[in-house]
Design a protein around this motif. Structure first.
Motif, short mmCIF file in Angstrom:
data_model
loop_
_atom_site.label_atom_id
_atom_site.label_comp_id
_atom_site.label_asym_id
_atom_site.label_seq_id
_atom_site.Cartn_x
_atom_site.Cartn_y
_atom_site.Cartn_z
N ASN A 202 0.83 -1.21 0.00
CA ASN A 202 0.00 0.00 0.00
C ASN A 202 0.86 1.26 0.00
OD1 ASN A 202 -2.34 -1.50 0.03
ND2 ASN A 202 -2.73 -1.25 2.21
N LEU A 203 1.91 1.26 0.81
CA LEU A 203 2.79 2.44 0.88
C LEU A 203 3.47 2.69 -0.45
CD1 LEU A 203 4.11 4.72 2.45
CD2 LEU A 203 5.85 3.09 3.26
N ALA A 204 3.94 1.63 -1.09
CA ALA A 204 4.59 1.79 -2.39
C ALA A 204 3.60 2.34 -3.42
CB ALA A 204 5.15 0.45 -2.86
N ALA A 205 2.34 1.88 -3.36
CA ALA A 205 1.31 2.39 -4.28
C ALA A 205 1.05 3.87 -4.04
CB ALA A 205 0.04 1.58 -4.11
N ILE A 206 1.05 4.27 -2.78
CA ILE A 206 0.87 5.70 -2.45
C ILE A 206 2.02 6.52 -3.03
CG2 ILE A 206 0.89 7.36 -0.53
CD1 ILE A 206 -0.55 5.13 1.13
N GLU A 207 3.24 6.04 -2.83
CA GLU A 207 4.43 6.74 -3.34
C GLU A 207 4.44 6.80 -4.87
OE1 GLU A 207 7.45 5.44 0.32
OE2 GLU A 207 7.61 4.49 -1.65
N ALA A 208 3.81 5.81 -5.50
CA ALA A 208 3.79 5.73 -6.96
C ALA A 208 2.61 6.47 -7.59
CB ALA A 208 3.76 4.27 -7.39
N MET A 209 1.71 7.00 -6.78
CA MET A 209 0.43 7.49 -7.30
C MET A 209 0.59 8.60 -8.33
SD MET A 209 -2.68 6.66 -7.23
CE MET A 209 -2.59 5.53 -5.84
N ASP A 210 1.48 9.56 -8.09
CA ASP A 210 1.67 10.64 -9.07
C ASP A 210 2.08 10.08 -10.43
OD1 ASP A 210 0.94 12.96 -7.72
OD2 ASP A 210 2.91 13.20 -6.78
N ALA A 211 2.99 9.10 -10.41
CA ALA A 211 3.44 8.49 -11.66
C ALA A 211 2.32 7.70 -12.32
CB ALA A 211 4.65 7.58 -11.40
N PHE A 212 1.56 6.94 -11.52
CA PHE A 212 0.45 6.17 -12.07
C PHE A 212 -0.61 7.09 -12.69
CE2 PHE A 212 1.23 2.41 -8.99
CZ PHE A 212 2.03 1.78 -9.93
N ASN A 213 -0.84 8.23 -12.08
CA ASN A 213 -1.82 9.19 -12.61
C ASN A 213 -1.47 9.64 -14.03
OD1 ASN A 213 -3.46 9.21 -10.36
ND2 ASN A 213 -2.55 11.04 -9.45
N ALA A 214 -0.18 9.60 -14.35
CA ALA A 214 0.27 10.09 -15.65
C ALA A 214 0.47 8.99 -16.68
CB ALA A 214 1.59 10.85 -15.47
N ARG A 215 0.19 7.73 -16.31
CA ARG A 215 0.44 6.62 -17.22
C ARG A 215 -0.73 6.39 -18.17
NH1 ARG A 215 4.73 7.66 -15.50
NH2 ARG A 215 6.46 6.21 -15.11
N SER A 216 -0.42 5.72 -19.29
CA SER A 216 -1.46 5.42 -20.28
C SER A 216 -2.27 4.19 -19.86
CB SER A 216 -0.82 5.16 -21.65
OG SER A 216 0.11 4.09 -21.58
N TYR A 217 -1.71 3.35 -18.97
CA TYR A 217 -2.44 2.18 -18.50
C TYR A 217 -3.25 2.53 -17.24
CZ TYR A 217 1.90 1.72 -15.65
OH TYR A 217 2.98 1.95 -14.83
N GLN A 218 -4.21 1.65 -16.92
CA GLN A 218 -5.07 1.84 -15.76
C GLN A 218 -4.47 1.11 -14.55
OE1 GLN A 218 -9.36 1.93 -18.05
NE2 GLN A 218 -8.60 -0.04 -17.38
N VAL A 219 -4.78 1.60 -13.36
CA VAL A 219 -4.27 1.00 -12.12
C VAL A 219 -5.41 0.86 -11.13
CG1 VAL A 219 -2.64 1.19 -10.20
CG2 VAL A 219 -2.00 2.07 -12.48
N VAL A 220 -5.54 -0.35 -10.56
CA VAL A 220 -6.53 -0.59 -9.51
C VAL A 220 -5.76 -1.06 -8.27
CG1 VAL A 220 -8.51 -1.96 -8.76
CG2 VAL A 220 -8.34 -1.19 -11.14
N VAL A 221 -5.89 -0.31 -7.18
CA VAL A 221 -5.21 -0.62 -5.93
C VAL A 221 -6.23 -1.16 -4.94
CG1 VAL A 221 -3.78 0.25 -4.04
CG2 VAL A 221 -3.56 1.25 -6.34
N VAL A 222 -6.02 -2.39 -4.47
CA VAL A 222 -6.92 -3.00 -3.47
C VAL A 222 -6.17 -2.98 -2.14
CG1 VAL A 222 -8.30 -5.00 -2.85
CG2 VAL A 222 -7.92 -4.45 -5.26
#
Length: 369
Positions: A202-222
């Motif tokens: 979860n922490l890594a996903a939080i740290e990655a969120m800005d980068a994920f927001n800018a990606r062309s692929y979709q991300v689902v975090v459970v």
């Protein structure tokens, strides 16, 4: 066929047993089952919900250090063996199947003492304490990883895979990402740390969120139900909002259907997760838990990585940066993702339940002969 199933403590021991019951029913519709579990294990809620007959025993695990509790453990085990003998005599099974956990130790050992055909199933690369204890008296032994064969008597052990794989492979998914406001025509990364979530992931996903927001692929975090609010709070503290291509969820209750529509997954490396990922041919980023017996998740993951069927990020190396780098490798490089998907498919065993059923038949026939 009359079958006693036993396995407890974690879903990794329970779900293969329930999946096996489905397979046996397909082959022999008149089969009857009794599940013997522990009083405190999660099986006490999971199994009765299926409608299967359920009996409970009181057991506990050994402490690794010298402890007075270990005296109680031995006493509970002996009492559980005595109770198991009575259960077996009353139910009169053709076979007893153990899928791991301390409760299975008592039940299968009782069957061995009563000379009842018995089969044990090992889901991980590293054999658990219970299955090691039971191996000598087992009629047959099935393993999910080829590397586990060397830990058991060669004349008894067979590579069968994990019955959960066959169960998942047979599911016809009607799931659509549109139900989450996402698109079905986009690559989708699923980040899932298990039913309760994993703080490090979860922490890594939080740290990655800005980068994920800018990606062309979709991300689902459970996140896990109990960690969902904390994840949202940490994102808010950092002033980060999930973009249109990102969804944050507490839990997914139809995971096999969702997995069937997933392009890549970030996951722990437990036996059930590995079975599901491989049979569906999903490229994965595995983050083995450090808090498991015998470090078996690392060895599970390494078996896939050695075949080019997964990427591994050791938990000490996990960060937002390493997570995004691995995700980009799988989702932005078609050659890598296609090659990995092909390798994963080679590892998956969609007939695992049938293989274990055959092993059970062999055990029963051997006793009759």
């Amino acid at each position: 066929m009359r079958v006693i199933l036993s396995g407890g403590g974690t879903g990794g021991h329970i779900y293969p047993a329930l999946a096996l019951a489905e397979v046996i029913k397909q082959h022999e519709p008149d089969s009857e089952f009794l599940y013997v579990g522990s009083e405190r294990g999660v099986e006490s809620s999971i199994v009765p919900a299926t409608g299967m007959a359920f009996e409970q025993l009181s057991v506990q695990g050994f402490k690794r250090s010298l402890s007075v509790d270990n005296v109680k453990t031995v006493s509970l085990f002996l009492k559980a063996v005595k109770q198991s003998k009575k259960i077996i005599k009353d139910f009169k099974p053709d076979v007893v199947v153990g899928t791991g956990g301390y409760v299975a130790g008592a039940v299968v050992y009782a069957a061995q003492r009563l000379h009842i055909p018995n089969v044990i199933h090992e889901q991980n690369s590293v054999a658990g304490v219970t299955n090691k204890f039971l191996a000598r008296g087992a009629s047959r032994i099935g393993v999910a990883f080829d590397v586990a064969k060397q830990q058991f008597p060669s004349e008894k052990v067979t590579l069968v895979g994990n019955p959960r794989a066959q169960q998942v492979a047979n599911i016809v998914s009607t799931f659509s990402w549109q139900t989450l406001g996402l698109r079905d025509d986009k690559q989708t990364l699923l980040i899932f740390g298990g039913s309760q979530g994993a703080p490090a992931i979860n922490l890594a996903a939080i740290e990655a969120m800005d980068a994920f927001n800018a990606r062309s692929y979709q991300v689902v975090v459970v996140t896990g139900p109990k960690r969902y609010d904390a994840v949202l709070a940490q994102l808010a503290q950092r002033g980060i909002l999930a973009a249109d291509n990102v969804r944050i969820l507490p839990y997914i209750d139809n995971m096999p259907e969702v997995l069937a529509k997933t392009s890549a997954i970030v996951s722990r490396a437990g036996a059930t997760s590995i079975a599901e990922i491989t049979v569906l041919g999903i490229p994965s980023i595995l983050i083995p838990s450090l808090h498991v017996t015998g470090n078996h998740q690392t060895k599970n993951a390494q078996n896939l990585a050695d075949d080019g069927a997964a990427l591994i990020i050791p938990e000490p190396d996990l960060s937002g940066e390493s997570l995004v780098e691995a995700a980009d490798t799988l989702l932005l490089d078609e050659t890598i993702s296609e090659n990995m998907a092909a390798q994963v498919a080679k590892v998956g065993m969609p007939d695992a339940g049938d293989r274990l059923y055959k092993l059970i038949q062999d055990a029963i026939l051997e006793k009759k002969d």
